[in-house]
Scaffold this active site. Sequence first.
Site, mmCIF file in Angstrom:
data_model
loop_
_atom_site.group_PDB
_atom_site.id
_atom_site.type_symbol
_atom_site.label_atom_id
_atom_site.label_comp_id
_atom_site.label_asym_id
_atom_site.label_seq_id
_atom_site.Cartn_x
_atom_site.Cartn_y
_atom_site.Cartn_z
ATOM 1 C CB SER A 13 1.319 33.380 -8.391
ATOM 2 O OG SER A 13 1.775 33.641 -9.690
ATOM 3 C CG ASP A 50 1.392 41.280 -9.657
ATOM 4 O OD1 ASP A 50 2.401 40.988 -10.323
ATOM 5 O OD2 ASP A 50 0.714 40.433 -9.048
ATOM 6 C CG HIS A 68 3.694 38.212 -8.414
ATOM 7 N ND1 HIS A 68 2.412 38.128 -8.915
ATOM 8 C CD2 HIS A 68 4.173 36.940 -8.388
ATOM 9 C CE1 HIS A 68 2.130 36.860 -9.190
ATOM 10 N NE2 HIS A 68 3.170 36.124 -8.876
#
Length: 404
Positions: A226, A315, A350
């Site tokens: 991320s 995600d 995610h």
Amino acid sequence: MAKEVTSITINYRDIIRVLRIITLVLLLLTAGIVSFVLVYYGIFSLGGYIGCLLLLILLTYLVLPVIFCFCPHLHQSMVFQPHVDAAGIDFEKPQDLRGVRNFKISDGTIGVWHILPSSLSDKSENQEASFWQDAVRAKGHNGVIVYFHGVTGTRGKWHRKELYKVLQDKEHHIISCDYRGFGDSTKVKRITESGVVDDALAVYQFVRQELLGGDTRIPVFIWGHSLGAGISSHAVAKLSDLITLPCPNGLVLESPFDNFGEELRNHAKLKIWRLLPFFDRLFVNPLRKSDIAFQNDHHISKISVPIMIMHAKDDNVVPSHLGKRLFEAGRYRPNDFNPLYFVHMKAGKHNEMYKLNAEFGKIITLFTDACMHACIPITNLNLNRNSCWHHDCSVDAEIVCSHC
């Protein structure tokens, strides 16, 4: 279990920020009360009241971005969230994780974990620090993964520990850290992109020069998740310009975005404002002035080592099309650079691609093996365009290679 002592410091910028928000709320509340009184006593018609209410909503819609634009502390608070899910972490003896050594580097400013492969984790109880160093310098493991986490919490957040376990089972040593301002690292007044990238480079330098003693025969991979993918790509791009440190043998970018401006436009909390013609002026440009840009699509063009971008189709934090955009930007790298892969996983959201254990682990092994295919440094590797590892990778995921 050691108890954490949390110190509370008063920041006058925090106070000013809260006062600004309270002032805005009071102004809107006062306007609402005045409008109600005017309607109640017949001074103002109901239609006028509805019009006034709509005007207040419009003003609120426009005022909040302006407050964000001119409040630098809000920029940091929105991007870096070290206190989310950070309570109760025992860094010395983390729960549900074996083979961990906790220590600090850079004069005690950066907290780090060295996590052993599964085959050694049970043997580490009551061992000295030299046990970890001897283990990583010995043969019989699949290299070191230097992991950089995302925007919230610490290196001990639950889903990160689950990922470490998968990597342990693949016989990797894992180095995971907290940037300054996060976890047990030194507290700072202001967290910036330059600061966290410098911390990442300090950790990588420690691994290469101190932990491995300069031995380039031991493969080292960098893994960013991320926002950590943004930190990783920026750090590796900087390494490409250095002659004092070798580049990593490979780079894994998990759930990345192409640049932070696009991530803002797709962020759930900002979607109602993304149609504004001056969105960049109110949100993107102020962040850049606060040293928060994370232009991964720019940094990736400088990185010559093999890169694997992994993104789950479901995600809901960083949409997978942003990872695809980053891959497309990477296609414009020079032809003599190593391959760039985009792995589109069928699920994993995610934070949870590790749950697809068999497929996820197989992809990691094939990629790291491909990176070690030739002699170190890996930048000497020239894979045949028709013999990339993903052609024989029988997993339920879409895999695209820049060299095919």
